[in-house]
Design an enzyme around this catalytic site. Structure first.
Site, PDB file in Angstrom:
ATOM      1  N   ARG A 184       4.362   0.492   2.028  1.00 42.34           N
ATOM      2  CA  ARG A 184       5.067   1.118   0.909  1.00 42.34           C
ATOM      3  C   ARG A 184       4.821   2.617   0.962  1.00 42.34           C
ATOM      4  NH1 ARG A 184       3.784  -2.919  -4.236  1.00 42.34           N
ATOM      5  NH2 ARG A 184       4.572  -4.845  -3.285  1.00 42.34           N
TER       6      ARG A 184
ATOM      7  N   ASP B  29       5.085   6.557   0.296  1.00 45.07           N
ATOM      8  CA  ASP B  29       5.354   7.310  -0.920  1.00 45.07           C
ATOM      9  C   ASP B  29       6.533   8.261  -0.754  1.00 45.07           C
ATOM     10  OD1 ASP B  29       3.283   6.141  -2.337  1.00 45.07           O
ATOM     11  OD2 ASP B  29       1.832   7.675  -1.767  1.00 45.07           O
TER      12      ASP B  29
ATOM     13  N   ARG C  39      -3.931  10.542   3.387  1.00 44.52           N
ATOM     14  CA  ARG C  39      -3.698  11.859   2.804  1.00 44.52           C
ATOM     15  C   ARG C  39      -4.995  12.479   2.271  1.00 44.52           C
ATOM     16  NH1 ARG C  39       0.944  11.009  -1.432  1.00 44.52           N
ATOM     17  NH2 ARG C  39       0.374  13.175  -1.899  1.00 44.52           N
TER      18      ARG C  39
END
Length: 244
Positions: free
Chosen positions: A50, A52, A197
């Site tokens: 999934r 972002d 990240r």
């Protein structure tokens, strides 16, 4: 029913991530609608991840079930004629009925791109994290090595995830600089919400001298998100490959 696997490349700039949402256009929605139009069937497209808002992919994997007689390797050609030019099906193939893009996955590789120059890049503005201050690549490389192995990565997970365990195994890391671009790659058996990240942002803080490379083991051991560095922006992140 036949089971078709897709390998997908996309520029995530114009999409609200991968996952279908009620009030925003997503990558999954666009591809699912194209498959339904092609096959004449109601389609459920299952993705491996999934991603972002703003995240890109070079090798997202997905699968769907169909009664269509189109050869497995021809779905890519047919779908690319229906998709916008920022989404491309790189490969399509028929796979076993029990293949599941998410649950059959054994690992993933991500890439994070940093543009390190006194002046920004017009071409990379949506595809790399711009950092004007000179970064110490050697310190960043040293810090990256500490992420190898199996650890509890609670300190590198954003709130909001639904995972039952924070333990993940990282099998390889690399960090290289070519001209003004620093490329960080990481491969593991799974990743927590925003984990890559946060690791990338922490490496940037190491490169700036805000965090010592040798502090990484203590940060991992602490399990404290506040001890790690910033969360790097989404547009520098790429899902490179999904392993099965």
């Amino acid at each position: 029913m036949r089971n078709i696997k897709l390998t997908i490349e996309y520029d995530g700039t114009n999409y609200h991530g991968w996952q279908i949402q009620d009030n925003a256009i997503t990558v999954q929605q666009v591809i699912q609608e194209a498959v339904s139009k092609l096959t004449g069937e109601k389609c459920e497209l299952i993705g491996s991840s999934r991603t972002d808002v703003g995240v890109h992919a070079l090798g997202m994997a997905a699968n769907f079930k169909t009664c269509s007689t189109i050869p497995g390797d021809r779905f890519s050609f047919a779908l690319n004629n229906l998709l916008p030019n920022d989404i491309v099906i790189k490969k399509s193939e028929e796979v076993s009925p029990d293949f599941h893009a998410r649950f059959s996955c054994t690992g993933k590789k991500y890439r994070y791109l940093i543009y390190n120059s006194p002046t920004p890049s017009a071409l990379l503005r949506n595809r790399a994290f711009y950092v004007p201050k000179a970064l110490c690549v050697e310190d960043m490389r040293k810090a990256a090595e500490y992420f190898l192995g199996e650890h509890d990565f609670s300190a590198f997970a954003a709130a909001g995830g639904s995972t039952k365990t924070f333990v993940r195994k990282i099998s390889s890391v690399s960090l290289d600089k070519r001209d003004d671009c620093i490329q960080f790659e990481i491969t593991g058996n799974g990743f927590l919400y925003n984990m890559v990240r946060i690791i990338a942002g922490t490496l940037v803080d190491v490169g700036m001298g805000k965090i010592s490379p040798d502090a990484i083991p203590k940060i991992i051991e602490s399990g404290n998100r506040k001890m790690a560095g910033r969360t790097a922006p989404a547009h520098g992140l790429y899902l490179v490959e999904v392993y099965y």
